[in-house]
Scaffold this motif. Structure first.
Motif, PDB file in Angstrom:
ATOM      1  N   GLU A 253      -3.273   0.185  -3.473  1.00  0.00           N
ATOM      2  CA  GLU A 253      -3.003  -1.170  -3.007  1.00  0.00           C
ATOM      3  C   GLU A 253      -2.645  -2.003  -4.227  1.00  0.00           C
ATOM      4  O   GLU A 253      -3.526  -2.349  -5.011  1.00  0.00           O
ATOM      5  CB  GLU A 253      -4.219  -1.759  -2.291  1.00  0.00           C
ATOM      6  N   GLY A 254      -1.354  -2.287  -4.379  1.00  0.00           N
ATOM      7  CA  GLY A 254      -0.903  -3.004  -5.567  1.00  0.00           C
ATOM      8  C   GLY A 254      -1.161  -2.168  -6.802  1.00  0.00           C
ATOM      9  O   GLY A 254      -0.715  -1.035  -6.896  1.00  0.00           O
ATOM     10  N   ASN A 255      -1.941  -2.702  -7.744  1.00  0.00           N
ATOM     11  CA  ASN A 255      -2.260  -1.983  -8.982  1.00  0.00           C
ATOM     12  C   ASN A 255      -3.622  -1.299  -8.932  1.00  0.00           C
ATOM     13  O   ASN A 255      -4.131  -0.867  -9.963  1.00  0.00           O
ATOM     14  CB  ASN A 255      -2.223  -2.947 -10.177  1.00  0.00           C
ATOM     15  N   GLN A 256      -4.223  -1.241  -7.752  1.00  0.00           N
ATOM     16  CA  GLN A 256      -5.547  -0.633  -7.624  1.00  0.00           C
ATOM     17  C   GLN A 256      -5.513   0.566  -6.693  1.00  0.00           C
ATOM     18  O   GLN A 256      -4.688   0.651  -5.798  1.00  0.00           O
ATOM     19  CB  GLN A 256      -6.557  -1.640  -7.080  1.00  0.00           C
TER      20      GLN A 256
ATOM     21  N   GLY B  32      -2.627  10.878   1.546  1.00  0.00           N
ATOM     22  CA  GLY B  32      -3.729   9.955   1.364  1.00  0.00           C
ATOM     23  C   GLY B  32      -5.072  10.456   1.846  1.00  0.00           C
ATOM     24  O   GLY B  32      -6.068   9.745   1.754  1.00  0.00           O
ATOM     25  N   LYS B  33      -5.141  11.675   2.340  1.00  0.00           N
ATOM     26  CA  LYS B  33      -6.397  12.249   2.841  1.00  0.00           C
ATOM     27  C   LYS B  33      -6.973  13.218   1.811  1.00  0.00           C
ATOM     28  O   LYS B  33      -6.239  14.024   1.248  1.00  0.00           O
ATOM     29  CB  LYS B  33      -6.183  12.989   4.167  1.00  0.00           C
ATOM     30  N   LEU B  34      -8.280  13.133   1.599  1.00  0.00           N
ATOM     31  CA  LEU B  34      -8.965  14.043   0.697  1.00  0.00           C
ATOM     32  C   LEU B  34      -9.616  15.151   1.500  1.00  0.00           C
ATOM     33  O   LEU B  34     -10.203  14.898   2.555  1.00  0.00           O
ATOM     34  CB  LEU B  34     -10.065  13.302  -0.077  1.00  0.00           C
ATOM     35  N   SER B  35      -9.532  16.376   0.995  1.00  0.00           N
ATOM     36  CA  SER B  35     -10.189  17.487   1.683  1.00  0.00           C
ATOM     37  C   SER B  35     -10.615  18.541   0.668  1.00  0.00           C
ATOM     38  O   SER B  35     -10.071  18.648  -0.423  1.00  0.00           O
ATOM     39  CB  SER B  35      -9.272  18.095   2.745  1.00  0.00           C
ATOM     40  N   PHE B  36     -11.615  19.303   1.071  1.00  0.00           N
ATOM     41  CA  PHE B  36     -12.108  20.425   0.288  1.00  0.00           C
ATOM     42  C   PHE B  36     -12.097  21.613   1.223  1.00  0.00           C
ATOM     43  O   PHE B  36     -12.827  21.623   2.220  1.00  0.00           O
ATOM     44  CB  PHE B  36     -13.521  20.142  -0.229  1.00  0.00           C
ATOM     45  N   HIS B  37     -11.268  22.584   0.936  1.00  0.00           N
ATOM     46  CA  HIS B  37     -10.976  23.682   1.859  1.00  0.00           C
ATOM     47  C   HIS B  37     -10.479  23.044   3.162  1.00  0.00           C
ATOM     48  O   HIS B  37      -9.517  22.319   3.139  1.00  0.00           O
ATOM     49  CB  HIS B  37     -12.184  24.602   2.044  1.00  0.00           C
ATOM     50  N   SER B  38     -11.110  23.263   4.266  1.00  0.00           N
ATOM     51  CA  SER B  38     -10.654  22.648   5.522  1.00  0.00           C
ATOM     52  C   SER B  38     -11.510  21.444   5.898  1.00  0.00           C
ATOM     53  O   SER B  38     -11.373  20.884   6.972  1.00  0.00           O
ATOM     54  CB  SER B  38     -10.700  23.687   6.656  1.00  0.00           C
TER      55      SER B  38
ATOM     56  N   THR C 278       0.837  -1.188   0.000  1.00  0.00           N
ATOM     57  CA  THR C 278       0.000   0.000   0.000  1.00  0.00           C
ATOM     58  C   THR C 278       0.876   1.244   0.000  1.00  0.00           C
ATOM     59  O   THR C 278       1.996   1.218   0.493  1.00  0.00           O
ATOM     60  CB  THR C 278      -0.938   0.039   1.221  1.00  0.00           C
ATOM     61  N   SER C 279       0.324   2.321  -0.556  1.00  0.00           N
ATOM     62  CA  SER C 279       1.068   3.579  -0.610  1.00  0.00           C
ATOM     63  C   SER C 279       0.103   4.750  -0.697  1.00  0.00           C
ATOM     64  O   SER C 279      -0.955   4.658  -1.325  1.00  0.00           O
ATOM     65  CB  SER C 279       1.991   3.599  -1.827  1.00  0.00           C
ATOM     66  N   VAL C 280       0.481   5.839  -0.050  1.00  0.00           N
ATOM     67  CA  VAL C 280      -0.251   7.096  -0.183  1.00  0.00           C
ATOM     68  C   VAL C 280       0.658   8.167  -0.774  1.00  0.00           C
ATOM     69  O   VAL C 280       0.300   9.333  -0.825  1.00  0.00           O
ATOM     70  CB  VAL C 280      -0.851   7.571   1.167  1.00  0.00           C
ATOM     71  N   ALA C 281       1.836   7.759  -1.244  1.00  0.00           N
ATOM     72  CA  ALA C 281       2.783   8.700  -1.844  1.00  0.00           C
ATOM     73  C   ALA C 281       2.203   9.249  -3.145  1.00  0.00           C
ATOM     74  O   ALA C 281       1.633   8.507  -3.946  1.00  0.00           O
ATOM     75  CB  ALA C 281       4.120   8.014  -2.116  1.00  0.00           C
TER      76      ALA C 281
END
Length: 176
Positions: free
Chosen positions: A126-129, A111-117, A32-35
């Protein structure tokens, strides 16, 4: 004297081979990666799930998937996104309605999504997904001003989810 040494060596070898053949290989989980460099690119989304899947308002049952992306919090995507494009710290959710792309830009960091704050989800490779999750907690729904709950069905559904004490959770899997 050599016979005892050979016998001990053979016995030790048999024990090692027996132990190795009885050991089970644990299945490897995909890395797994969030890079950002691992998330970058355009991903086709599929396997979209909604929780709750339905919500009841005044005796009428609504499918969340049919209405939720029309809500103001999704900037008018209209339908579930079919793609996500990640470039640097910007992620663009893309829906196609009548051949026209509608987009919603969000920030992606660690790896975190945000809109404004407003933090509302995560993305991880995860792997190729790509695993995408949008989560709007009930506490956040309850904090939204009543002016955000217009008279359209999407807002009615959001309000019902808040009043019923539920969280809104949407997941999808992406492939390149």
């Amino acid at each position: 004297m050599y016979i005892k040494q050979w016998a001990a060596a053979l016995l030790l070898g048999a024990i090692v081979l027996g132990t190795a053949s009885c050991a089970k290989d644990e299945p490897k989980k995909p890395e797994t990666s969030v890079a950002i460099e691992d998330l970058a690119g355009t991903w086709n989304l599929g396997g979209v799930t909604f929780s709750p899947a339905t919500v009841s308002v005044d005796g009428t049952e609504y499918k969340v998937a049919d209405h939720i992306f029309k809500a103001f919090i999704f900037n008018g995507l209209s339908v579930a996104p079919s793609k996500v494009k990640i470039e640097g710290e910007k992620a663009t959710l893309i829906s196609v309605v009548d051949g026209i792309e509608k987009t919603f830009d969000v920030t992606v960091k660690d790896g975190k999504l945000s809109f404004h704050s407003f933090s509302f989800g995560s993305v991880v490779r995860e792997g190729n997904q790509l695993k995408l999750e949008i989560a709007v907690t009930n506490d956040l729904l309850k904090q939204m001003p009543l002016s955000h709950f217009a008279n359209d069905e999407a807002s009615t559904i959001l309000k019902a989810i808040a009043e019923q004490g539920k969280d809104l959770k949407i997941t999808a899997t992406g492939t390149k």
